[in-house]
Structure formats: C-alpha cells, structure tokens
Write an enzyme that holds these catalytic residues in place. Sequence first.
Site, PDB file in Angstrom:
ATOM      1  N   ASP A  47       0.814  -1.212   0.000  1.00 40.75           N
ATOM      2  CA  ASP A  47       0.000   0.000   0.000  1.00 40.75           C
ATOM      3  C   ASP A  47       0.849   1.264   0.000  1.00 40.75           C
ATOM      4  O   ASP A  47       2.030   1.249   0.370  1.00 40.75           O
ATOM      5  CB  ASP A  47      -0.890   0.038   1.248  1.00 40.75           C
ATOM      6  CG  ASP A  47      -2.064  -0.910   1.168  1.00 40.75           C
ATOM      7  OD1 ASP A  47      -2.101  -1.755   0.260  1.00 40.75           O
ATOM      8  OD2 ASP A  47      -2.954  -0.813   2.039  1.00 40.75           O
ATOM      9  N   HIS A 188       3.874  -2.296   2.984  1.00 38.89           N
ATOM     10  CA  HIS A 188       3.894  -0.953   2.404  1.00 38.89           C
ATOM     11  C   HIS A 188       5.196  -0.728   1.640  1.00 38.89           C
ATOM     12  O   HIS A 188       6.280  -0.946   2.199  1.00 38.89           O
ATOM     13  CB  HIS A 188       3.740   0.106   3.500  1.00 38.89           C
ATOM     14  CG  HIS A 188       2.425   0.030   4.226  1.00 38.89           C
ATOM     15  ND1 HIS A 188       2.188  -0.909   5.212  1.00 38.89           N
ATOM     16  CD2 HIS A 188       1.280   0.751   4.086  1.00 38.89           C
ATOM     17  CE1 HIS A 188       0.945  -0.752   5.670  1.00 38.89           C
ATOM     18  NE2 HIS A 188       0.385   0.242   4.999  1.00 38.89           N
TER      19      HIS A 188
END
Length: 233
Positions: A47, A188
């Site tokens: 993400d 991430h």
Amino acid sequence: MRITTSVLTVIAAVAAVAWVAPSRPSQATVPAPVDCRQVKCVALTFDDGPGVATRQILRTLKKYDAKATFFVLGKQAEAHPGFVRREVREGHQVGNHSWSHTELTKASAATVRSEFDRTDALLKRLTGDVPRFVRPPYGSTNATVAQAAKRPMIMWNVDTIDWKTHNPASTLAEVKRSTKRGSIVLMHDVQPSTAQALPKVIEVLRKRGFHFVTLDELFRGQRLKDGVSYRAG
C-alpha cells in the site's frame, strides 16, 4: 573478360557468408495461470506507493519470479508514473487506494467519489485499465465508501504493521506466524524495512509451498460483489 573457376568459387563463398537467414518473430512463452484451488497461494500486497522502497521491492519480486498487488495512491502515482507502468509491465496488479489517503469514513460522499474517481482516471491513463479492486485507506469503510467504490474492496488478514515497527525481523515474524493458504498480506512499499524483509519473506513462504499470486489470480473463479469487503481468498 573470362571469369575463371577459382574466381567464381570465391564469389560464391563471399555471398554465402554475407547471406543471413531471416529471423523468425520471437514467441514469448506465457506462463499458465496459477490455480489456487489446486495449490497453496498467498497474495502479497503493498500500500501507499509508489515510494522510496518500490524500486527495491520490484527488483526482489523479479529476482524470485513472484507476483504481487500494489494498491497505489493517486498522488504518488502522479509523482512516480514510471513505477506504476513497470508494476504492470512486470506482471503485477495495480489497485486503487484513493488519491490522498484521507479517512474516507469521515469525508463527504462527494469527496469519497473524487478520491476514487481521480485515481481511476490517472491509472487508466498510465496502464490502459481501471483497477478491478479498491482498498480504502486504513481499511475503513461504511455505506458511503462501499457505494463509491463500485467494485470489490480487498482488505487483508495478515497485518505486518511494518509502517509502525520499521523492523524487518518483526515483519518476517508476523508473516511466518499468520500466513495460511489464501492469505492476503499487508505491507507498504514506502517502508525501506519492508524491502529489506521481502527476500526472506519470499524464501520462507516458498519453502512452505506457497505460490505468490496477484489478487486476480487469488480470486479467479469466485464471484465477488461490488462494495463488499474481502479479507482472504
């Protein structure tokens, strides 16, 4: 002028060397899609990028021939369009993670629609396609967010908390502890520590027999509903 046999022989030899057979068009071998009903699959998802760790993460995925899904922010994709194109070019999937990572459940309906629609428009220009999946920031959703998403919302069931720990060992430990068949792992690509952890994550899971797939592959054959959240394959 008389041309001797020896001269003709030399001319023929030169012509033979100069002539090159026309090359045939190369035919790339397209790998057969992974059937997650038959083998153990896991979906690695990243993400908030593209970011400082995206380049290293893509290199690692390529090295291990592993596929992943990147839920990108529109503002980050706008700043780093080359990474988004590379993600698609190298066989990964791109999803919509909103434009600016705002808390959508606290925003107006118009703002929520704009966050998704603006990102869709940019990714359409960059990749040629509108993302099939969205992931609301923080995994937060309500009726307004679900309606604006207009497609399935993909969450996760393995949270590495890499954004908080900044610790490769901690990220690896959570993956080892929690990953099961059909898991969706949240990481991430704006965290350098995640890029550091990734090689070991792949090696450990591969030794356990896992195949690394995109979300499209993980959910192949399943009918997903628009506006509904899914946390595992």
